[in-house]
Design an enzyme around this catalytic site. Sequence first.
Site, PDB file in Angstrom:
ATOM      1  N   GLU A 176      -0.451  -2.015 -11.448  1.00 19.42           N
ATOM      2  CA  GLU A 176      -0.502  -1.238 -10.190  1.00 19.42           C
ATOM      3  C   GLU A 176      -0.851  -2.115  -8.994  1.00 19.42           C
ATOM      4  OE1 GLU A 176      -2.937   2.290 -10.736  1.00 19.42           O
ATOM      5  OE2 GLU A 176      -1.476   3.143 -12.125  1.00 19.42           O
ATOM      6  N   GLU A 295       2.056   4.279 -18.339  1.00 18.72           N
ATOM      7  CA  GLU A 295       0.920   5.209 -18.194  1.00 18.72           C
ATOM      8  C   GLU A 295       1.475   6.577 -17.832  1.00 18.72           C
ATOM      9  OE1 GLU A 295      -2.538   4.175 -15.869  1.00 18.72           O
ATOM     10  OE2 GLU A 295      -2.209   2.032 -16.256  1.00 18.72           O
TER      11      GLU A 295
HETATM   12  O1  AHR Z   1      -5.588   5.298 -16.861  1.00 14.94           O
HETATM   13  C1  AHR Z   1      -6.534   5.312 -15.843  1.00 14.94           C
HETATM   14  C2  AHR Z   1      -6.148   4.447 -14.644  1.00 14.94           C
HETATM   15  O2  AHR Z   1      -5.019   5.016 -14.019  1.00 14.94           O
HETATM   16  C3  AHR Z   1      -5.701   3.036 -14.944  1.00 14.94           C
HETATM   17  O3  AHR Z   1      -6.763   2.149 -15.016  1.00 14.94           O
HETATM   18  C4  AHR Z   1      -4.822   2.703 -13.779  1.00 14.94           C
HETATM   19  O4  AHR Z   1      -3.804   1.779 -14.107  1.00 14.94           O
HETATM   20  C5  AHR Z   1      -4.286   4.048 -13.319  1.00 14.94           C
HETATM   21  O5  AHR Z   1      -4.435   4.220 -11.958  1.00 14.94           O
END
Ligand code: AHR
Length: 510
Positions: A176, A295
Amino acid sequence: MDSPLPYRLSLDPRRRVAPVPRRLFGSFVEHLGRCVYTGLYEPGHPTADADGFRRDVLALVRELGVTTVRYPGGNFVSSYRWEDGVGPVDERPARLDLAWHSLETNEFGLDEFMRWVGKADVDPIMAVNLGTRGTAEAVDLLEYANHRAGSHLADQRRDNGAPDPYGIRLWCLGNEMDGPWQVGQRSATEYGRLASQTAKAMRRFDPDLELVACGSSHLGMPTFGAWERDVLTEAYDDVDLISLHAYYQPVDDDLASFLASAEDMDRYIDAVTAIADSVGAIRRSTKKIMIAFDEWNVWYQSAAPSNPPSGEDWPVAPRLLEDHYSVADAVVVGGLLISLLRHSDRVTAACQAQLVNVIAPIMTEPGGAAWRQTIFHPFARTARHAQGAVLDVLREGSTTSTDRFGEIDAVDAVSTWDDDTGEMTVFLVNRVTTAPAEVTVDVTGARLAGVIECVTIGGADLHAKNTADGPDHAEPRPNGTARGVDTGVRLTLPPASWTMLRVQATDVTP
Ligand code: AHR
């Protein structure tokens, strides 16, 4: 309740999207809250093995059917020094984790993770720090992990008790990197160049690695689109995949839109695919960039347990992001898996975030039980029964209106077909909150011998949750409505529900 809504799915085992990518059923372990400490790892727990790994958690991870696990972050990785987590445990430094305002003891690091990966029977996905660090440290980590012997770092790994190289194939180049919350946030061009240089250096060691560039942190980022275009303009030839992240929660109690979260995921995947292909077309490249949806989940980001500590307090493994999931959340997770499968020609890796305790399907109590949240169930069933090839399903029938996505199909669905076992599996969501759906599944090019199993979660009791004391309260139950064989099956989906239908097929037309 309103009268049943008719809906029809048409499928043909000869019309295939792609083989089911097994890496679609990945998960994520970050040094965040209690995911590692008192999640995977708790020396002294009654089920702990000689490495301190909780055997009750390992058993649930295997039952969940996870195939790959991304590590060690997440936001955590962007200020992590991987060297802190290797070597004699009592010599490892405790460090401030700037991402989650916690104290990282480094008791658990790369070698522990790789031992855990072996016991869980999953493949690792490793993320490198491109926030506070760069190419040199990424290449050092690669040498430590994957070089056989005879170099300083490979020999260090051997001295630390791992004689064989780990052979980690899939690597994330940062996390990110567009996010203002990220330690070491970068501009798209800055990051694209760094990702390109790091990828080139890593490929000098092993040209066959698979490398993931960071896409936007989510679809709502103001720089979405331009970020993907600019990063890929710098790094197109050097990377194989681009990452997508998405978390969903109901907004203003709008259940109908929440149940249709897969619409957002569909649009996001289609948009990034189009951007990546346009960069490829401008370069006259025949290469296609694949998508790592590394994610995704339901996450109640506005809830108090999401807030990291602050001030003087730097706790070890605090309770963070410990969302407690309902039946409605399980229906949404089932729907998101349908979207991922539908795009399996481009989405070749995905990670539900995260695995244990932190927005997770598996929960633990320190010293106590490990148990399954509601969202465990659609994931486990999909990972186990989505086998063979994903079919291109034609969907037609009733629609429903949502505030967020407008008029959408009442039912979402995808199907897989396994030539080896002759099994057809259909995953369905009824997104309508007020009416059941009467679904007809028409099959051409094959004969169906009979229904093997049909289970549903949802309908009544959408707010029900599992707990450590009542771990099996909410889980899929048999759906006795599935009827008919030969060329079709009919079944009823309760309002707001996820269903898995497994059918035995015979006599597949060549
Ligand atoms: O999964 C929780 C957080 O969400 C992670 O650390 C990040 O990559 C995302 O913003």
